[in-house]
Write a protein that holds these residues in place. Structure first.
Motif, mmCIF file in Angstrom:
data_model
loop_
_atom_site.group_PDB
_atom_site.id
_atom_site.type_symbol
_atom_site.label_atom_id
_atom_site.label_comp_id
_atom_site.label_asym_id
_atom_site.label_seq_id
_atom_site.Cartn_x
_atom_site.Cartn_y
_atom_site.Cartn_z
ATOM 1 N N GLY A 29 30.474 -46.694 -94.435
ATOM 2 C CA GLY A 29 29.795 -47.904 -94.015
ATOM 3 C C GLY A 29 29.056 -48.638 -95.107
ATOM 4 N N HIS A 30 29.109 -48.171 -96.351
ATOM 5 C CA HIS A 30 28.343 -48.817 -97.415
ATOM 6 C C HIS A 30 29.052 -50.042 -97.983
ATOM 7 N N LEU A 31 30.362 -50.045 -97.961
ATOM 8 C CA LEU A 31 31.127 -51.206 -98.425
ATOM 9 C C LEU A 31 31.849 -51.821 -97.251
ATOM 10 N N LYS A 32 32.069 -53.096 -97.337
ATOM 11 C CA LYS A 32 32.841 -53.783 -96.315
ATOM 12 C C LYS A 32 34.129 -54.318 -96.949
ATOM 13 N N LEU A 33 35.125 -54.491 -96.123
ATOM 14 C CA LEU A 33 36.416 -54.964 -96.608
ATOM 15 C C LEU A 33 36.284 -56.332 -97.258
ATOM 16 N N LYS A 34 35.449 -57.202 -96.698
ATOM 17 C CA LYS A 34 35.307 -58.540 -97.272
ATOM 18 C C LYS A 34 34.714 -58.477 -98.683
ATOM 19 N N ASP A 35 33.856 -57.473 -98.951
ATOM 20 C CA ASP A 35 33.318 -57.316 -100.306
ATOM 21 C C ASP A 35 34.419 -56.924 -101.286
ATOM 22 N N LEU A 36 35.291 -56.019 -100.856
ATOM 23 C CA LEU A 36 36.401 -55.604 -101.725
ATOM 24 C C LEU A 36 37.387 -56.743 -101.934
ATOM 25 N N ILE A 37 37.657 -57.507 -100.882
ATOM 26 C CA ILE A 37 38.571 -58.645 -101.009
ATOM 27 C C ILE A 37 37.971 -59.696 -101.935
ATOM 28 N N ARG A 38 36.662 -59.964 -101.774
ATOM 29 C CA ARG A 38 35.996 -60.962 -102.616
ATOM 30 C C ARG A 38 36.049 -60.529 -104.086
#
Length: 82
Positions: A29-38
């Motif tokens: 839960g510390h990272l979100k997919l949108k952060d990785l995509i961004r």
């Protein structure tokens, strides 16, 4: 045409939902997919601009540092879960 576009949007939404659940599970839960995509999109934009401005030079390490940082975070979180 609109039916194909509707199904395409539905398929992309389902894939995004599944990937988001997977990323939340793998990173606790510390990272979100949108952060990785961004981060990935900004890296690709940076690499594209670098290639256009310097066609015969190697890509500097500052573009790879973000990718390596996220890989290290993901590896750390998967090791904590095991």
């Amino acid at each position: 045409m609109s039916i194909i576009l509707t199904w395409l949007i539905i398929i992309i939404a389902i894939m995004y939902w599944i990937l988001n659940k997977f990323v939340k599970f793998m990173t606790a839960g510390h990272l979100k997919l949108k952060d990785l995509i961004r981060a990935g999109l900004w890296s690709m934009i940076g690499i594209f601009i670098w290639k256009k401005l310097h066609p015969n030079e190697a890509i500097p390490d500052r573009f790879n540092s973000e990718i390596n940082k996220y890989k290290a975070i993901l590896a750390q979180k998967t090791n904590e879960n095991n």
